[in-house]
Design an enzyme around this catalytic site. Structure first.
Site, short mmCIF file in Angstrom:
data_model
loop_
_atom_site.label_atom_id
_atom_site.label_comp_id
_atom_site.label_asym_id
_atom_site.label_seq_id
_atom_site.Cartn_x
_atom_site.Cartn_y
_atom_site.Cartn_z
N HIS A 73 -47.57 -54.92 7.71
CA HIS A 73 -48.29 -54.71 8.97
C HIS A 73 -49.09 -53.40 8.97
CE1 HIS A 73 -48.74 -56.17 13.09
NE2 HIS A 73 -48.54 -54.97 13.57
N SER A 81 -53.17 -56.25 15.39
CA SER A 81 -51.92 -56.45 16.13
C SER A 81 -52.21 -56.60 17.63
CB SER A 81 -50.98 -55.28 15.81
OG SER A 81 -49.66 -55.58 16.22
N ASP A 134 -45.23 -59.18 6.57
CA ASP A 134 -45.35 -58.42 7.81
C ASP A 134 -44.00 -58.45 8.53
OD1 ASP A 134 -45.88 -57.77 10.57
OD2 ASP A 134 -48.00 -58.16 10.17
#
Lengths: 276, 276
Positions: free
Chosen positions: A254, A145, A221
């Site tokens: 995620h 991320s 995600d």
């Protein structure tokens, strides 16, 4: 560097070190996994940069990376995601301030005093690791991320310094999405020209070295459409003829459940590059 | 059962369910990993019992068990370690009350109202799992520390109900060590005769079924000498000719770094038993 944790793990050692960072002006924790091969000689290092709200703990407790690092004989070095401490500027939001350093060198008050994560990750931390631990100067870099953004920016801006780079669910276009724009406005100011040095897409367009990018991204995600936008990475790489392997993983989100599922493949990618 | 979390993981699904437990008189969370094989048919189940202070989250976020469960086609079911909630009796200490159910049926006030973890794990939970999820009635059981104690006691008291049993760093002699004595005094009262039904050593002496025990124990476990005492398990198994494999792991401590390092071997042990 003072060692504050030391746990046997997959035949090697999972450790936490604490040190005073001159770059950041505060005390920092850094997680280091030393594989069993490090007892007999120096091993290469994979740097791992974590995402928003994370510390040095997340990847070492949740990803299972040590199993693969042990198999391949690679050390894992995972710094914290920002400067820390009561004297360090902070914000009540999760995506600004402590836990959200974005791997840039801040130029704006109050952030500039401590938020120099780019220099810390590129220079001070490897210098410290390579001076004190049984590692070589062969380096790879990866992250998740915000840390996937950091890994790609750092690899692209430092040709020859990293053998390989990869990312999970990276923020590929921080200059175009809310997380990145908010952070860059605060840390770098309103002149968007200064943002480009921390934009993966902008760096790909002008990269000297065509280090292949390996990116894994889950299709479920929760940040995919608003913050991550992997299609922009595909477009930038196609335009610049920059090598990219983008694995879209059906159904994955995620979380570290996603990272754990595919980090073995990333370790194999880095191990191959580090063995050349 | 209401599903409150659902994450793709190693080709299967890591889920959390919430349900009203009639045995415990409160709302409970339970973690379930369904391997990819569960999409095509029913799979056997490994129950995992966690240790003091843990919830249903620890093993699913920290052990990496999903990788092996996915390879072998085994579901993992991990309940919480005690009843929970504002209306449930508690204590300010970490080793009594919520997070410290010790897998017994409490008989003493104020605990008896909710602390019926033995019946919950042996009966209510499997009934619920087998009624609602794509699993068979082939069961194995394992756990860590207080949960290692729970797994061995439950397997020993229910011949034929589990195909295999294993434990990491178990409290093998709760009737003889501080953690167990404190909990049993509170939950079961001062008549030590009633404690024996929850003592692994006592149960081994009279076991009908000689289900082999697989135990892993770290030599640098901070609780080794005072709370765990694996030598007492060795003595009890030798006296009763009960099969035991006790792997003493040099340098390992009580943490999930230890569990992660060897849980693959435990999954292989259970997979073999479940395939017979």
């Amino acid at each position: 560097m003072e060692r504050i944790e030391h746990h046997a793990c997959f035949g090697g050692w999972q450790e936490i070190y604490q040190h005073e960072s001159t770059t950041l002006g505060c005390t920092m924790n850094v997680a280091v996994y030393l594989p069993p091969q490090a007892e007999k000689g120096r091993v290469p290092v994979l740097y791992w940069l974590s995402g928003l709200t994370c510390t040095e703990q997340n990847v070492i407790t949740k990803s299972g990376v040590q199993r693969y690092a042990s198999e391949h004989g690679i050390a894992i070095v995972a710094p914290d995601t920002s400067p820390r401490g009561e004297k360090v500027a902070d914000n009540h939001l999760y995506d600004l301030g402590q836990g959200a350093g974005f791997y840039v060198n801040a130029t704006q008050k109050p952030w500039a005093a401590n938020y120099q994560m780019y220099d810390y990750v590129v220079q001070e931390l490897p210098d410290l690791i390579e001076a004190h631990l049984p590692v070589t100067q062969e380096r790879s870099i990866s992250g998740h991320s915000m840390g996937g953004h950091g890994a790609m920016v750092i690899a692209l801006r430092n040709p020859g310094r990293y053998r390989s780079v990869s990312a999970f669910s990276p923020i590929v276009a921080p200059t175009q999405v809310p997380w990145g724009q908010k952070a860059f406005e605060s840390y770098l100011g309103s002149d968007r020209e200064t943002w480009k040095q921390y934009g993966t897409l902008e760096l790909i367009a002008t990269a000297e070295e065509r280090l292949p990018l390996l990116v894994d991204q889950g299709t479920r995600d929760e940040f995919l459409d608003k913050q991550l936008k992997p299609e922009l990475l595909t477009q930038a790489c196609e335009a610049a003829h920059h090598p990219l392997t983008l694995n879209m993983r059906t159904g994955y989100d995620h979380s570290y459940y996603f990272i754990a599922s595919f980090i073995g493949e990333h370790l194999a990618h880095h191990a191959f590059a580090l063995s050349q």
